[in-house]
Design an enzyme around this catalytic site. Structure first.
Site, mmCIF file in Angstrom:
data_model
loop_
_atom_site.group_PDB
_atom_site.id
_atom_site.type_symbol
_atom_site.label_atom_id
_atom_site.label_comp_id
_atom_site.label_asym_id
_atom_site.label_seq_id
_atom_site.Cartn_x
_atom_site.Cartn_y
_atom_site.Cartn_z
ATOM 1 N N ARG A 11 0.564 -1.128 0.281
ATOM 2 C CA ARG A 11 -0.371 -0.161 -0.276
ATOM 3 C C ARG A 11 0.020 1.061 0.344
ATOM 4 O O ARG A 11 0.448 2.487 -0.746
ATOM 5 C CB ARG A 11 -1.089 0.014 1.308
ATOM 6 C CG ARG A 11 -2.485 -1.497 1.259
ATOM 7 C CD ARG A 11 -3.166 -1.065 0.028
ATOM 8 N NE ARG A 11 -3.896 -2.389 0.921
ATOM 9 C CZ ARG A 11 -4.594 -3.269 -0.367
ATOM 10 N NH1 ARG A 11 -3.953 -2.343 -1.928
ATOM 11 N NH2 ARG A 11 -5.341 -3.561 -0.662
ATOM 12 N N PHE B 217 -6.303 -1.597 -9.099
ATOM 13 C CA PHE B 217 -5.094 -2.453 -9.432
ATOM 14 C C PHE B 217 -4.835 -2.121 -8.143
ATOM 15 O O PHE B 217 -5.757 -1.691 -7.050
ATOM 16 C CB PHE B 217 -3.486 -2.291 -9.778
ATOM 17 C CG PHE B 217 -2.972 -1.590 -10.385
ATOM 18 C CD1 PHE B 217 -3.102 -0.469 -8.870
ATOM 19 C CD2 PHE B 217 -2.290 -0.764 -10.962
ATOM 20 C CE1 PHE B 217 -2.082 0.833 -9.023
ATOM 21 C CE2 PHE B 217 -0.968 -0.700 -10.903
ATOM 22 C CZ PHE B 217 -1.245 0.654 -9.549
ATOM 23 N N GLU B 218 -4.585 -3.819 -7.297
ATOM 24 C CA GLU B 218 -4.638 -3.985 -5.978
ATOM 25 C C GLU B 218 -5.589 -3.900 -5.197
ATOM 26 O O GLU B 218 -5.318 -3.681 -3.957
ATOM 27 C CB GLU B 218 -3.312 -3.413 -5.128
ATOM 28 C CG GLU B 218 -1.955 -3.838 -6.235
ATOM 29 C CD GLU B 218 -0.667 -3.215 -5.268
ATOM 30 O OE1 GLU B 218 -0.530 -3.026 -4.255
ATOM 31 O OE2 GLU B 218 0.662 -2.736 -6.630
ATOM 32 N N GLY B 219 -6.950 -3.638 -5.574
ATOM 33 C CA GLY B 219 -8.555 -4.049 -4.805
ATOM 34 C C GLY B 219 -8.763 -2.622 -5.017
ATOM 35 O O GLY B 219 -8.270 -1.721 -4.915
ATOM 36 N N GLN C 100 -11.476 -1.474 -1.390
ATOM 37 C CA GLN C 100 -11.222 -0.548 0.035
ATOM 38 C C GLN C 100 -11.874 -0.060 0.413
ATOM 39 O O GLN C 100 -11.761 -0.838 1.753
ATOM 40 C CB GLN C 100 -10.258 0.057 -0.339
ATOM 41 C CG GLN C 100 -9.195 -0.151 -1.448
ATOM 42 C CD GLN C 100 -7.787 -1.333 -1.322
ATOM 43 O OE1 GLN C 100 -7.907 -1.584 0.376
ATOM 44 N NE2 GLN C 100 -7.727 -2.338 -1.839
#
Length: 341
Positions: free
Chosen positions: A199, A319-321, A326
């Site tokens: 993150r 991307f990455e969730g 989130q």
């Protein structure tokens, strides 16, 4: 290189130092920063749960200029990673891997993949939680040159075009049982821990792109005149530049806070990480959109860099969730913390 611990020949930088470096690389080119982060995402699960042989092998690859690839996403399993269909069936001293991964960063240049696969279908996706281990998910370190691995075409992306993104197809790929990272059933936990540690890098990448956009706008606003004066003297333009600076400084602050918490091993990083990802990527998209607006018609043209920055920015909300996921995680944390007894 910067992710590799000193004992394995790397720089052993902490998360705060890495975040500062990623910011500067993203300032120059977002695609290059994403490629670098892709290496980090592939290495992190090995460092988190791999054995010494796996750690040494992967670190050697990275410090010698090689690439790793984190193969988590599937066509019908993006944010819902527990719905993956890729399987790994145990046969004696081997696993047989079958399935398809998509949108995989560094796939076409990878020297190794870290792959999630189902090893126990009957323990699948029921009871899915971002904080629980999904039974039946396992991680493997896979030699990228094994027979049965096919790499798809380079995706023709809207932005971050310097970063390679491809499908990866596994067809009856035989891998040794020793390729297992950690224990069977720990794969999802390892994957989520990996993303949690990424993150800070996402936030720093956003800050770097915002800096690049603002620098273009500040220069242009001083050179471009209307009605006999530079446009920065118009309140509408000066307010936009002020909002850019606010977005940059607040995004850097929350991103660095997450990095500091990760360095301290503070579990609060897991709670603030999704907040940082949402805030920084949303701020980035506002800033790059306003950058195009400040430059007006020129901002829409490829003669100026802001249209590229705007295209690069969008993926950071995905991307990455995705930011929608989130927010589900964030609201769940808030409800649990303030649950009525």
């Amino acid at each position: 290189m910067m992710d590799v611990p000193e004992e394995y020949g790397g720089l052993g930088l902490d998360h705060m130092d890495q975040a500062a470096i990623v910011e500067q690389i993203a300032w120059a080119d977002a695609g290059a920063a994403v490629t670098l982060n892709g290496n980090g995402l592939a290495l992190k699960p090995v460092l988190l749960a791999g054995n010494e042989e796996q750690k040494q092998k992967c670190c050697d690859i990275i410090i010698n200029g090689g690439f790793g690839s984190f193969a988590l996403t599937e066509p019908n399993a993006g944010c819902d990673a527990g719905a993956g269909k890729t399987t790994a069936v145990r046969e004696g001293d081997e696993y047989v891997l079958n399935g398809r991964k998509c949108f995989i960063t560094n796939a076409s240049v990878a020297d190794f993949f870290v792959v999630t696969a189902m090893t126990a279908k009957d323990q699948g996706t029921k009871g899915i939680s971002a904080f629980l281990v999904y039974k039946g998910l396992t991680m493997f370190l896979v030699d990228a040159h094994l027979p049965g691995i096919s790499i798809g075409k380079h995706e023709d992306k809207m932005g971050i075009r310097q970063s390679a993104t491809c499908d990866v197809l596994f067809e009856d790929v035989h891998i040794p049982a020793s390729a297992l990272i950690g224990k069977e059933g720990e794969g999802f936990k390892i994957a989520m821990k990996t993303l949690e540690q990424g993150r800070a890098g996402v936030g720093s990448g956003c800050v770097g792109i915002m800096k690049a956009a603002m620098e273009v706008c500040v220069k242009y606003a001083q050179e471009r005149t209307t009605m006999g004066k530079p446009i920065y003297k118009n309140q509408a333009i000066s307010s936009k530049i002020a909002d850019m600076e606010i977005a940059i400084e607040t995004s850097r602050a929350i991103g660095m806070k997450v990095a500091a918490l990760l360095d301290a091993g503070d579990p609060l990083a897991a709670t603030l990480g999704p907040i940082a990802k949402c805030y920084c990527s949303d701020a980035l998209n506002r800033v790059t959109t306003e950058a195009v607006q400040i430059l007006g018609g020129y901002g829409y043209m490829r003669d100026y860099p802001v249209e590229k920055l705007m295209r690069d920015a969008k993926i950071f909300q995905i991307f990455e969730g995705t930011n929608e996921i989130q927010r589900v995680v964030i609201s769940g944390n808030v409800i649990r913390k303030n649950k009525i007894k």
